[in-house]
Write a protein that holds these residues in place. Structure first.
Motif, mmCIF file in Angstrom:
data_model
loop_
_atom_site.group_PDB
_atom_site.id
_atom_site.type_symbol
_atom_site.label_atom_id
_atom_site.label_comp_id
_atom_site.label_asym_id
_atom_site.label_seq_id
_atom_site.Cartn_x
_atom_site.Cartn_y
_atom_site.Cartn_z
ATOM 1 N N ALA A 2 44.232 35.735 45.223
ATOM 2 C CA ALA A 2 43.193 35.220 44.336
ATOM 3 C C ALA A 2 43.740 34.112 43.444
ATOM 4 O O ALA A 2 43.056 33.120 43.163
ATOM 5 C CB ALA A 2 42.620 36.357 43.488
ATOM 6 N N ALA A 23 42.468 30.213 43.188
ATOM 7 C CA ALA A 23 42.034 29.752 41.867
ATOM 8 C C ALA A 23 42.794 28.501 41.453
ATOM 9 O O ALA A 23 42.219 27.585 40.840
ATOM 10 C CB ALA A 23 42.226 30.863 40.834
ATOM 11 N N ALA A 66 36.405 38.362 51.979
ATOM 12 C CA ALA A 66 36.706 38.294 50.550
ATOM 13 C C ALA A 66 37.441 37.005 50.217
ATOM 14 O O ALA A 66 37.152 36.354 49.205
ATOM 15 C CB ALA A 66 37.539 39.507 50.137
ATOM 16 N N CYS A 112 35.811 34.218 47.806
ATOM 17 C CA CYS A 112 36.566 33.950 46.586
ATOM 18 C C CYS A 112 36.940 32.472 46.499
ATOM 19 O O CYS A 112 36.837 31.853 45.424
ATOM 20 C CB CYS A 112 37.813 34.825 46.543
ATOM 21 N N THR A 113 37.350 31.887 47.620
ATOM 22 C CA THR A 113 37.726 30.475 47.632
ATOM 23 C C THR A 113 36.532 29.583 47.339
ATOM 24 O O THR A 113 36.609 28.650 46.525
ATOM 25 C CB THR A 113 38.342 30.097 48.990
ATOM 26 N N MET A 134 33.853 30.409 45.793
ATOM 27 C CA MET A 134 33.417 30.654 44.421
ATOM 28 C C MET A 134 34.198 29.819 43.419
ATOM 29 O O MET A 134 33.619 29.154 42.555
ATOM 30 C CB MET A 134 33.555 32.142 44.104
ATOM 31 N N VAL A 135 35.543 29.828 43.513
ATOM 32 C CA VAL A 135 36.325 29.060 42.546
ATOM 33 C C VAL A 135 36.121 27.561 42.752
ATOM 34 O O VAL A 135 36.154 26.791 41.782
ATOM 35 C CB VAL A 135 37.828 29.436 42.593
ATOM 36 N N ALA A 142 44.747 38.812 38.540
ATOM 37 C CA ALA A 142 45.397 38.095 39.635
ATOM 38 C C ALA A 142 46.902 37.995 39.429
ATOM 39 O O ALA A 142 47.675 38.192 40.367
ATOM 40 C CB ALA A 142 44.792 36.691 39.765
ATOM 41 N N LEU A 148 36.493 35.614 38.461
ATOM 42 C CA LEU A 148 37.569 35.893 39.414
ATOM 43 C C LEU A 148 37.795 37.392 39.597
ATOM 44 O O LEU A 148 38.378 37.808 40.606
ATOM 45 C CB LEU A 148 38.872 35.228 38.950
ATOM 46 N N GLY A 186 36.560 38.797 42.737
ATOM 47 C CA GLY A 186 37.377 38.293 43.828
ATOM 48 C C GLY A 186 38.627 39.121 44.023
ATOM 49 O O GLY A 186 38.982 39.479 45.148
ATOM 50 N N LEU A 226 39.402 41.503 47.326
ATOM 51 C CA LEU A 226 40.641 41.350 48.089
ATOM 52 C C LEU A 226 41.471 42.627 48.057
ATOM 53 O O LEU A 226 42.021 43.052 49.089
ATOM 54 C CB LEU A 226 41.451 40.183 47.521
ATOM 55 N N LEU A 285 30.301 37.773 44.169
ATOM 56 C CA LEU A 285 30.877 36.470 44.497
ATOM 57 C C LEU A 285 29.818 35.536 45.077
ATOM 58 O O LEU A 285 29.749 34.355 44.705
ATOM 59 C CB LEU A 285 32.025 36.633 45.487
#
Length: 229
Positions: A48, A52, A126, A130-131, A133-134, A168, A188, A191, A195, A211
């Motif tokens: 994560a 980020a 995930a 997550c990718t 999203m950031v 993270a 985050l 995320g 993960l 997410l």
């Protein structure tokens, strides 16, 4: 498709030529892994952190620099839409984050004997959510802060507290209760939870839904606020 592939390849080359991005997305997580002696519980959080760093630490400055140098304005007059450039940047961040994450996982499993992730399909889902999203949050920063230095600074000012409070960089259980409560509301956090759940084989759908919701909202906000120049 050829134009998009060429743009993506260019964005990837530029990203991998950046010493800071290479260090923080490739070497820094490995250093933390060594310090943690291959702690398997820490690996999902480090993944994560990698995405980020790319989506919040690097992307806002890159996009703002394109606006500041009139790249977006010039592209708007060509068949290559600026939207394609943003899509290429998103794909480049996904690929770079994936490369850093694979390197981290391989090192953890082969060098430290960390148990391999138990649910690879959910881990992939995930990671992707997550990718994206950031990166969506990074586009929001680039939409609000118009100059390169400012966008980079704001992105990092948001990123660094988030990776610590969301679990993270350090496990959330090690944080004081007031800081854990703050982490409950950070984007985050789901995320890291998604993960970690996929890694341990106890994946839950709710963090993935969160997410996806953040992606939709952040994309809408970025689209409403973004200006080409």
């Amino acid at each position: 498709m050829k134009a998009f592939a060429a743009l993506t390849a260019t964005e990837l080359r530029l990203l991998f030529r950046d010493p800071a991005s290479l260090f923080f997305m490739m070497a820094f997580p490995l250093m933390l892994l060594v310090l943690k002696r291959g702690d398997g519980d820490a690996v999902p959080g480090y993944i994560a952190m990698i995405v980020a760093i790319g989506g919040m630490g690097a992307l806002p400055g890159i996009v703002a620099s394109y606006r500041e140098r009139k790249v977006l304005k010039r592209l708007a007059t060509t068949p290559i839409s600026p939207i394609l450039l943003f899509g290429a940047q998103l794909v480049a961040q996904v690929v770079a984050g994936f490369a850093g994450s694979v390197l981290l996982v391989v090192a953890a499993v082969t060098l430290f004997g960390t148990p391999a992730p138990r649910d690879l399909p959910m881990l992939a889902a995930a990671f992707l959510l997550c990718t994206v999203m950031v990166c969506a949050l990074g586009f929001v920063v680039a939409a609000v802060v118009r100059n390169t230095r400012g966008a980079s600074l704001v992105g990092m000012l948001v990123m660094f507290p988030m990776i610590f409070l969301a679990g993270a960089a350090v496990p959330r259980r090690a944080l004081p209760e007031p800081l854990r409560r703050i982490g409950d509301f950070l984007p985050l956090t789901p995320g890291v939870e998604a993960l970690s759940g996929a890694w341990s084989g106890a994946a839950a759908l709710f963090p993935l839904v969160l997410l996806a919701g953040i992606i939709v909202v952040a994309t809408a906000v970025a689209a409403a606020l973004f200006r080409w120049e």
